[in-house]
Design a protein around this motif. Sequence first.
Motif, PDB file in Angstrom:
ATOM      1  N   VAL A 127       0.605  -1.025   0.078  1.00 53.51           N
ATOM      2  CA  VAL A 127       0.037   0.086   0.074  1.00 53.51           C
ATOM      3  C   VAL A 127       0.873   1.275  -0.187  1.00 53.51           C
ATOM      4  O   VAL A 127       0.526   2.280  -0.689  1.00 53.51           O
ATOM      5  CB  VAL A 127      -0.915   0.153   1.317  1.00 53.51           C
ATOM      6  CG1 VAL A 127      -1.706   1.346   1.601  1.00 53.51           C
ATOM      7  CG2 VAL A 127      -1.963  -0.929   1.203  1.00 53.51           C
ATOM      8  N   GLY A 128       1.892   1.253   0.727  1.00 54.34           N
ATOM      9  CA  GLY A 128       2.589   2.349   0.946  1.00 54.34           C
ATOM     10  C   GLY A 128       3.902   2.852   0.042  1.00 54.34           C
ATOM     11  O   GLY A 128       4.274   1.892  -0.730  1.00 54.34           O
ATOM     12  N   LYS A 129       4.109   4.220  -0.181  1.00 54.02           N
ATOM     13  CA  LYS A 129       5.189   4.561  -0.780  1.00 54.02           C
ATOM     14  C   LYS A 129       6.287   4.918   0.094  1.00 54.02           C
ATOM     15  O   LYS A 129       5.901   5.482   1.230  1.00 54.02           O
ATOM     16  CB  LYS A 129       4.754   5.596  -1.746  1.00 54.02           C
ATOM     17  CG  LYS A 129       3.555   5.493  -2.879  1.00 54.02           C
ATOM     18  CD  LYS A 129       4.150   4.492  -3.861  1.00 54.02           C
ATOM     19  CE  LYS A 129       2.884   4.141  -4.675  1.00 54.02           C
ATOM     20  NZ  LYS A 129       3.327   3.209  -5.951  1.00 54.02           N
ATOM     21  N   LEU A 130       7.560   4.872  -0.255  1.00 56.96           N
ATOM     22  CA  LEU A 130       8.596   4.904   0.630  1.00 56.96           C
ATOM     23  C   LEU A 130       9.004   6.610   0.669  1.00 56.96           C
ATOM     24  O   LEU A 130       9.149   7.106  -0.580  1.00 56.96           O
ATOM     25  CB  LEU A 130       9.790   4.233   0.375  1.00 56.96           C
ATOM     26  CG  LEU A 130      11.050   4.410   1.035  1.00 56.96           C
ATOM     27  CD1 LEU A 130      10.964   3.984   2.600  1.00 56.96           C
ATOM     28  CD2 LEU A 130      12.146   3.629   0.398  1.00 56.96           C
ATOM     29  N   ALA A 131       9.044   7.315   1.593  1.00 52.70           N
ATOM     30  CA  ALA A 131       9.599   8.624   1.468  1.00 52.70           C
ATOM     31  C   ALA A 131      10.781   8.593   2.422  1.00 52.70           C
ATOM     32  O   ALA A 131      11.027   8.143   3.572  1.00 52.70           O
ATOM     33  CB  ALA A 131       8.627   9.522   2.199  1.00 52.70           C
ATOM     34  N   VAL A 132      11.950   9.214   1.871  1.00 52.45           N
ATOM     35  CA  VAL A 132      13.288   9.359   2.650  1.00 52.45           C
ATOM     36  C   VAL A 132      13.716  10.727   2.551  1.00 52.45           C
ATOM     37  O   VAL A 132      13.750  11.449   1.484  1.00 52.45           O
ATOM     38  CB  VAL A 132      14.432   8.396   1.939  1.00 52.45           C
ATOM     39  CG1 VAL A 132      15.638   8.829   2.699  1.00 52.45           C
ATOM     40  CG2 VAL A 132      14.013   6.912   1.935  1.00 52.45           C
ATOM     41  N   ASN A 133      13.896  11.331   3.970  1.00 49.57           N
ATOM     42  CA  ASN A 133      14.426  12.706   4.112  1.00 49.57           C
ATOM     43  C   ASN A 133      13.404  13.517   3.179  1.00 49.57           C
ATOM     44  O   ASN A 133      13.635  14.536   2.359  1.00 49.57           O
ATOM     45  CB  ASN A 133      15.766  12.837   3.525  1.00 49.57           C
ATOM     46  CG  ASN A 133      16.674  11.997   4.385  1.00 49.57           C
ATOM     47  OD1 ASN A 133      16.238  11.693   5.697  1.00 49.57           O
ATOM     48  ND2 ASN A 133      17.812  11.397   3.923  1.00 49.57           N
ATOM     49  N   LEU A 134      12.082  13.530   3.406  1.00 54.13           N
ATOM     50  CA  LEU A 134      10.962  14.165   2.624  1.00 54.13           C
ATOM     51  C   LEU A 134      10.795  14.030   1.098  1.00 54.13           C
ATOM     52  O   LEU A 134       9.969  14.756   0.697  1.00 54.13           O
ATOM     53  CB  LEU A 134      11.447  15.861   3.120  1.00 54.13           C
ATOM     54  CG  LEU A 134      11.554  16.054   4.454  1.00 54.13           C
ATOM     55  CD1 LEU A 134      11.634  17.496   4.588  1.00 54.13           C
ATOM     56  CD2 LEU A 134      10.405  15.599   5.393  1.00 54.13           C
ATOM     57  N   ASN A 135      11.596  13.016   0.832  1.00 53.70           N
ATOM     58  CA  ASN A 135      11.287  12.920  -0.781  1.00 53.70           C
ATOM     59  C   ASN A 135      10.640  11.443  -1.042  1.00 53.70           C
ATOM     60  O   ASN A 135      11.133  10.395  -0.456  1.00 53.70           O
ATOM     61  CB  ASN A 135      12.467  12.877  -1.579  1.00 53.70           C
ATOM     62  CG  ASN A 135      12.844  14.377  -1.808  1.00 53.70           C
ATOM     63  OD1 ASN A 135      12.079  15.317  -2.125  1.00 53.70           O
ATOM     64  ND2 ASN A 135      14.300  14.636  -1.388  1.00 53.70           N
ATOM     65  N   TYR A 136       9.766  11.395  -1.981  1.00 51.76           N
ATOM     66  CA  TYR A 136       9.553   9.873  -2.304  1.00 51.76           C
ATOM     67  C   TYR A 136      10.530   9.251  -3.214  1.00 51.76           C
ATOM     68  O   TYR A 136      11.229   9.917  -4.116  1.00 51.76           O
ATOM     69  CB  TYR A 136       8.128  10.083  -3.470  1.00 51.76           C
ATOM     70  CG  TYR A 136       6.891  10.369  -2.807  1.00 51.76           C
ATOM     71  CD1 TYR A 136       6.303   9.591  -1.770  1.00 51.76           C
ATOM     72  CD2 TYR A 136       6.423  11.554  -3.164  1.00 51.76           C
ATOM     73  CE1 TYR A 136       5.053  10.013  -1.220  1.00 51.76           C
ATOM     74  CE2 TYR A 136       5.009  12.036  -2.757  1.00 51.76           C
ATOM     75  CZ  TYR A 136       4.652  11.243  -1.632  1.00 51.76           C
ATOM     76  OH  TYR A 136       3.200  11.672  -1.102  1.00 51.76           O
TER      77      TYR A 136
ATOM     78  N   ALA B 206       6.437  18.328   7.637  1.00 51.54           N
ATOM     79  CA  ALA B 206       7.673  18.760   6.969  1.00 51.54           C
ATOM     80  C   ALA B 206       7.511  18.416   5.610  1.00 51.54           C
ATOM     81  O   ALA B 206       7.911  19.258   4.722  1.00 51.54           O
ATOM     82  CB  ALA B 206       8.855  18.385   7.614  1.00 51.54           C
ATOM     83  N   MET B 207       7.130  17.258   5.354  1.00 52.45           N
ATOM     84  CA  MET B 207       7.210  16.884   3.840  1.00 52.45           C
ATOM     85  C   MET B 207       5.877  17.496   3.098  1.00 52.45           C
ATOM     86  O   MET B 207       6.123  17.834   1.957  1.00 52.45           O
ATOM     87  CB  MET B 207       6.997  15.380   3.925  1.00 52.45           C
ATOM     88  CG  MET B 207       7.037  14.838   2.568  1.00 52.45           C
ATOM     89  SD  MET B 207       7.307  12.725   2.333  1.00 52.45           S
ATOM     90  CE  MET B 207       7.096  12.434   0.662  1.00 52.45           C
ATOM     91  N   ALA B 208       4.875  17.563   3.715  1.00 52.88           N
ATOM     92  CA  ALA B 208       3.470  18.329   3.126  1.00 52.88           C
ATOM     93  C   ALA B 208       4.170  19.794   2.734  1.00 52.88           C
ATOM     94  O   ALA B 208       3.991  20.030   1.670  1.00 52.88           O
ATOM     95  CB  ALA B 208       2.478  18.355   4.010  1.00 52.88           C
TER      96      ALA B 208
END
Lengths: 81, 81, 140, 140
Positions: free
Chosen positions: A50-59, D53-55
Amino acid sequence: MKVKVLFFAIYKELAGTSKIELEIPENTNGNGLLEILETKFPELKKLRNVGKLAVNLNYVPLETVLSNGDEIAFIAPVSGG
Amino acid sequence: MKVKVLFFAIYKELAGTSKIELEIPENTNGNGLLEILETKFPELKKLRNVGKLAVNLNYVPLETVLSNGDEIAFIAPVSGG
Amino acid sequence: MHVKIVTQKIDTEKLIKLVEADSVGAIDVFLGTVRNNANGKNVLSLEYHCYEAMAQKKLEEIVTQCYKNFEVEKIAVEHRTGHLKIGEVSVVIAVSSPHRAASFEACRFVIETIKKSVPIWKKEYFEGGEIWVEGYSPEV
Amino acid sequence: MHVKIVTQKIDTEKLIKLVEADSVGAIDVFLGTVRNNANGKNVLSLEYHCYEAMAQKKLEEIVTQCYKNFEVEKIAVEHRTGHLKIGEVSVVIAVSSPHRAASFEACRFVIETIKKSVPIWKKEYFEGGEIWVEGYSPEV
């Protein structure tokens, strides 16, 4: 190495927490981290694929290799607006 | 028969008035009225082929035959908004 | 439906309130403002004239058509006339709908149709002169 | 650019003021509001959560992309989080431009992209339960 994992919305409810710090092996990627998390929080298995990965605020792709100090979140399908 | 003619914007400036009441022959249409108006207000010739005819608040073809008591206006290309 | 030709400042907040409803998920609001330039000229101000009775009727027809063509909830439109300074608001259109696409589309339809067929004219005042702006020729 | 995640009522009038400019001829404003129904259910309220922060970062990226893709002048966006009642405003997007097409298109682009990629989630509270709304899967 150490990473920070944040849980939001449905992830937060299923994990029962909003954040953990975790020791993981070098060269762990997103998929590997998810397996580790599913062991710690079996409820998260409900969200598999279901989930997408975000690392340091980026997909980033789930295959992305993580680094020490990364801030990580699994992003359930968004529904803002 | 008698009609009321209203002038707006560029028509008003060229006619030098905002409204006249006019005796015109039975069966006069929009084009016929325009000719009569151009005789009274020669400046209006500058607008030949520019205006659309409105009778009683509706756009109608210039060939429309007018009736006693009609409220008439020639509508220059609009530019509101 | 709220449709009005006004001579004073338009209260945008009021128009938004007028289209609110519990069944509404989206509101699109368009504001037309007086720009300081046109066709390379420095515009100083704009003067809006209108054929008020007909403009009112045409605006009501446009809004009625919107209710038919789009799944909208409520529509409020005010157009200002008279002499407006740079930055002042000449027209406000507020459209509410359950889903957002309809609000955007109906709001756009209203402003495009105003510019095509509502008997309102503007005159530009610029340095060294003034001119009636030529818009669309309304279709019969 | 004004981009903000807020927890209190959004001041629409303030956002409109933020995008005004002498070179502006058009302002399009979109408001997302809490609707009393969804998928045939009676909705009582909505709760918005976000990865703040990401939003914030994603919203800024969307606005930056708008400045590149559309001939817009200024953009202001606020998204509210927390528990919202029916009729309350969850998001406001204000876009100004010299000509109207760009405002409409950029405003629509911002809301569509928010719904696809900004990490904000809503939970519906309805009679007899609550559920996380499933939206788009953000593309990597």
